[in-house]
Scaffold this active site. Structure first.
Site, PDB file in Angstrom:
ATOM      1  N   ARG A 158       0.853  -1.190   0.000  1.00 58.49           N
ATOM      2  CA  ARG A 158       0.000   0.000   0.000  1.00 58.49           C
ATOM      3  C   ARG A 158       0.882   1.230   0.000  1.00 58.49           C
ATOM      4  O   ARG A 158       1.906   1.273   0.700  1.00 58.49           O
ATOM      5  CB  ARG A 158      -0.934   0.030   1.201  1.00 58.49           C
ATOM      6  CG  ARG A 158      -1.719   1.355   1.302  1.00 58.49           C
ATOM      7  CD  ARG A 158      -2.950   1.268   2.158  1.00 58.49           C
ATOM      8  NE  ARG A 158      -3.589   2.579   2.307  1.00 58.49           N
ATOM      9  CZ  ARG A 158      -4.366   3.161   1.399  1.00 58.49           C
ATOM     10  NH1 ARG A 158      -4.598   2.546   0.240  1.00 58.49           N
ATOM     11  NH2 ARG A 158      -4.909   4.349   1.617  1.00 58.49           N
ATOM     12  N   GLN A 185      -8.100   2.313   6.694  1.00 64.02           N
ATOM     13  CA  GLN A 185      -7.348   1.728   5.587  1.00 64.02           C
ATOM     14  C   GLN A 185      -5.923   1.385   6.008  1.00 64.02           C
ATOM     15  O   GLN A 185      -5.397   0.340   5.623  1.00 64.02           O
ATOM     16  CB  GLN A 185      -7.328   2.687   4.393  1.00 64.02           C
ATOM     17  CG  GLN A 185      -8.655   2.785   3.658  1.00 64.02           C
ATOM     18  CD  GLN A 185      -8.540   3.566   2.376  1.00 64.02           C
ATOM     19  OE1 GLN A 185      -7.846   4.581   2.306  1.00 64.02           O
ATOM     20  NE2 GLN A 185      -9.218   3.105   1.346  1.00 64.02           N
ATOM     21  N   CYS A 233     -12.937  10.673   7.487  1.00 65.62           N
ATOM     22  CA  CYS A 233     -12.335   9.990   6.345  1.00 65.62           C
ATOM     23  C   CYS A 233     -12.250   8.499   6.662  1.00 65.62           C
ATOM     24  O   CYS A 233     -12.716   8.037   7.695  1.00 65.62           O
ATOM     25  CB  CYS A 233     -10.948  10.557   6.050  1.00 65.62           C
ATOM     26  SG  CYS A 233      -9.764  10.320   7.411  1.00 65.62           S
ATOM     27  N   HIS A 262       0.434   4.795   1.275  1.00 67.09           N
ATOM     28  CA  HIS A 262      -0.499   5.477   2.176  1.00 67.09           C
ATOM     29  C   HIS A 262       0.008   6.882   2.466  1.00 67.09           C
ATOM     30  O   HIS A 262       1.119   7.064   2.952  1.00 67.09           O
ATOM     31  CB  HIS A 262      -0.616   4.693   3.492  1.00 67.09           C
ATOM     32  CG  HIS A 262      -1.683   5.201   4.405  1.00 67.09           C
ATOM     33  ND1 HIS A 262      -2.984   4.737   4.367  1.00 67.09           N
ATOM     34  CD2 HIS A 262      -1.652   6.147   5.379  1.00 67.09           C
ATOM     35  CE1 HIS A 262      -3.705   5.362   5.282  1.00 67.09           C
ATOM     36  NE2 HIS A 262      -2.918   6.225   5.909  1.00 67.09           N
ATOM     37  N   ARG A 282      -0.807  15.224  -4.665  1.00 67.57           N
ATOM     38  CA  ARG A 282       0.233  14.277  -4.268  1.00 67.57           C
ATOM     39  C   ARG A 282       1.154  13.918  -5.429  1.00 67.57           C
ATOM     40  O   ARG A 282       0.735  13.886  -6.585  1.00 67.57           O
ATOM     41  CB  ARG A 282      -0.402  13.016  -3.689  1.00 67.57           C
ATOM     42  CG  ARG A 282      -1.029  13.237  -2.331  1.00 67.57           C
ATOM     43  CD  ARG A 282      -1.780  12.021  -1.846  1.00 67.57           C
ATOM     44  NE  ARG A 282      -2.986  11.773  -2.634  1.00 67.57           N
ATOM     45  CZ  ARG A 282      -3.846  10.794  -2.375  1.00 67.57           C
ATOM     46  NH1 ARG A 282      -3.616   9.965  -1.369  1.00 67.57           N
ATOM     47  NH2 ARG A 282      -4.933  10.643  -3.121  1.00 67.57           N
ATOM     48  N   GLU A 315       0.252  15.131   3.690  1.00 68.55           N
ATOM     49  CA  GLU A 315      -0.992  15.366   4.422  1.00 68.55           C
ATOM     50  C   GLU A 315      -2.014  16.111   3.565  1.00 68.55           C
ATOM     51  O   GLU A 315      -1.684  17.010   2.800  1.00 68.55           O
ATOM     52  CB  GLU A 315      -0.672  16.203   5.673  1.00 68.55           C
ATOM     53  CG  GLU A 315      -1.843  16.554   6.543  1.00 68.55           C
ATOM     54  CD  GLU A 315      -2.330  15.392   7.375  1.00 68.55           C
ATOM     55  OE1 GLU A 315      -3.541  15.091   7.299  1.00 68.55           O
ATOM     56  OE2 GLU A 315      -1.524  14.788   8.101  1.00 68.55           O
ATOM     57  N   THR A 339      -5.549  -0.467  -2.965  1.00 70.05           N
ATOM     58  CA  THR A 339      -6.039   0.888  -3.185  1.00 70.05           C
ATOM     59  C   THR A 339      -7.389   0.842  -3.875  1.00 70.05           C
ATOM     60  O   THR A 339      -7.703  -0.134  -4.562  1.00 70.05           O
ATOM     61  CB  THR A 339      -5.054   1.706  -4.038  1.00 70.05           C
ATOM     62  OG1 THR A 339      -5.516   3.064  -4.133  1.00 70.05           O
ATOM     63  CG2 THR A 339      -4.917   1.134  -5.443  1.00 70.05           C
ATOM     64  N   GLU A 378       0.060  10.330   4.519  1.00 70.60           N
ATOM     65  CA  GLU A 378      -0.149  10.719   5.911  1.00 70.60           C
ATOM     66  C   GLU A 378      -1.502  11.397   6.115  1.00 70.60           C
ATOM     67  O   GLU A 378      -1.917  12.243   5.326  1.00 70.60           O
ATOM     68  CB  GLU A 378       0.954  11.687   6.329  1.00 70.60           C
ATOM     69  CG  GLU A 378       0.821  12.232   7.737  1.00 70.60           C
ATOM     70  CD  GLU A 378       1.889  13.252   8.053  1.00 70.60           C
ATOM     71  OE1 GLU A 378       2.360  13.279   9.195  1.00 70.60           O
ATOM     72  OE2 GLU A 378       2.258  14.033   7.148  1.00 70.60           O
ATOM     73  N   ASP A 387      -6.151  17.051  -5.880  1.00 78.16           N
ATOM     74  CA  ASP A 387      -5.170  16.087  -5.365  1.00 78.16           C
ATOM     75  C   ASP A 387      -3.799  16.517  -5.843  1.00 78.16           C
ATOM     76  O   ASP A 387      -3.507  16.505  -7.036  1.00 78.16           O
ATOM     77  CB  ASP A 387      -5.501  14.682  -5.867  1.00 78.16           C
ATOM     78  CG  ASP A 387      -4.690  13.595  -5.173  1.00 78.16           C
ATOM     79  OD1 ASP A 387      -3.622  13.921  -4.601  1.00 78.16           O
ATOM     80  OD2 ASP A 387      -5.101  12.425  -5.206  1.00 78.16           O
ATOM     81  N   CYS A 396      -9.118   6.971   6.259  1.00 75.83           N
ATOM     82  CA  CYS A 396      -7.669   6.761   6.186  1.00 75.83           C
ATOM     83  C   CYS A 396      -7.129   5.849   7.290  1.00 75.83           C
ATOM     84  O   CYS A 396      -6.353   4.931   7.030  1.00 75.83           O
ATOM     85  CB  CYS A 396      -6.947   8.107   6.227  1.00 75.83           C
ATOM     86  SG  CYS A 396      -7.445   9.238   4.925  1.00 75.83           S
TER      87      CYS A 396
END
Length: 205
Positions: A49, A70, A65, A51, A128, A92, A149, A53, A126, A67
Site C-alpha cells: 500500500r 485503511q 475519512c 499510504h 500528491r 498530508e 487501493t 499521511e 489532489d 484513512c
C-alpha cells in the site's frame, strides 16, 4: 536522487514485527518511511500500500475519512500474508498540508465537499506526487506490487513511472455516517472505486 535512505530498524506492532526503513526527500526535506515484512526482493509481486499521511485519521481517530481504517486494514493484510510493504508518505491532506487541511475542513463544515474545499483554497483536488515511491521500492528490491487501493489514479501514476502493478486489491473499510459524503465525493469526482453505494450519491465529476 529524489530520496535518500537513512536507516532501518525493527518496529513491533500489534499486527507483526515490521522492518522500518527511513528516507528523506531531497527536494523538500520531508521524511518518509516504508514498513516491510518478509522477503520482498524475490521478484514475486508484493502485497503493498502507498499510504499518504493523515494525522487526523491515522492518529486522532477521525471519522471524517477512511484513512485510519485503511492503514490498519493494510497492515493487518500484510501481517496475515506474512510478506508485504507499506509506504507511508508525508503528503498530508492530499498534498496541501495539515493547516490547509484544517482550513478545508472548516469549509466542509459550511457545506463544501472535499474537492470544492481544496479548490476554494487555491489547490488542485489532489496534489500528491508519487515519484518518490520508485527509489524507495528499488532500495527494497521490490519489482512488482499487488497494490491495496481504491484509487485508479494511483495505479496509473505508479505504472507510468515504471512500477509494475500486477493487481489492484480493493480496500473498502471505515465507512461510517460521518464520511458518507466524503466517500461519495471520492467516487464521483476523483474516480475512486468505492462501489455503487457511494457512486450513486453524487453526480459525475
Amino acid at each position: 536522487m529524489p530520496v535518500v535512505f537513512v536507516a532501518a530498524s525493527k518496529l513491533p506492532t500489534p499486527f507483526a514485527e515490521f522492518a522500518m526503513h527511513g528516507f528523506i526527500e531531497s527536494a523538500t526535506g520531508r521524511e518518509h518511511v516504508v514498513l516491510s515484512l518478509g522477503d520482498v526482493a524475490d521478484g514475486e509481486p508484493v502485497l503493498g500500500r502507498v499510504h499518504s499521511e493523515c494525522l487526523t485519521g491515522d492518529a486522532l481517530f477521525s471519522q471524517r475519512c477512511d484513512c485510519g481504517s485503511q492503514l490498519e486494514a493494510a497492515l493487518r493484510a500484510i501481517a496475515t500474508e506474512g510478506r508485504g510493504v507499506l509506504l507511508y508518505l508525508r503528503q498530508e491532506g492530499r498534498g496541501i498540508g495539515l493547516m490547509n487541511k484544517i482550513r478545508a475542513y472548516e469549509l466542509q463544515d459550511g457545506g463544501a465537499d472535499t474537492v470544492e474545499a481544496n479548490e476554494r483554497l487555491g489547490f488542485a483536488a489532489d496534489q500528491r506526487d508519487y515519484a518518490i515511491c520508485l527509489p524507495m521500492l528499488q532500495h527494497l528490491g521490490v519489482q512488482s506490487l499487488r497494490l491495496m487501493t481504491n484509487n485508479p489514479r494511483k495505479v496509473k501514476a505508479l505504472t507510468e513511472m515504471g512500477i509494475r502493478v500486477a493487481e489492484r486489491v480493493p480496500l473498502h473499510t471505515g465507512q461510517n455516517p460521518h464520511n458518507r459524503l466524503y466517500l461519495a465525493t471520492k467516487a464521483g469526482k476523483l474516480g475512486h472505486m468505492m462501489g455503487n453505494e457511494h457512486q450513486s450519491e453524487v453526480g459525475p465529476a
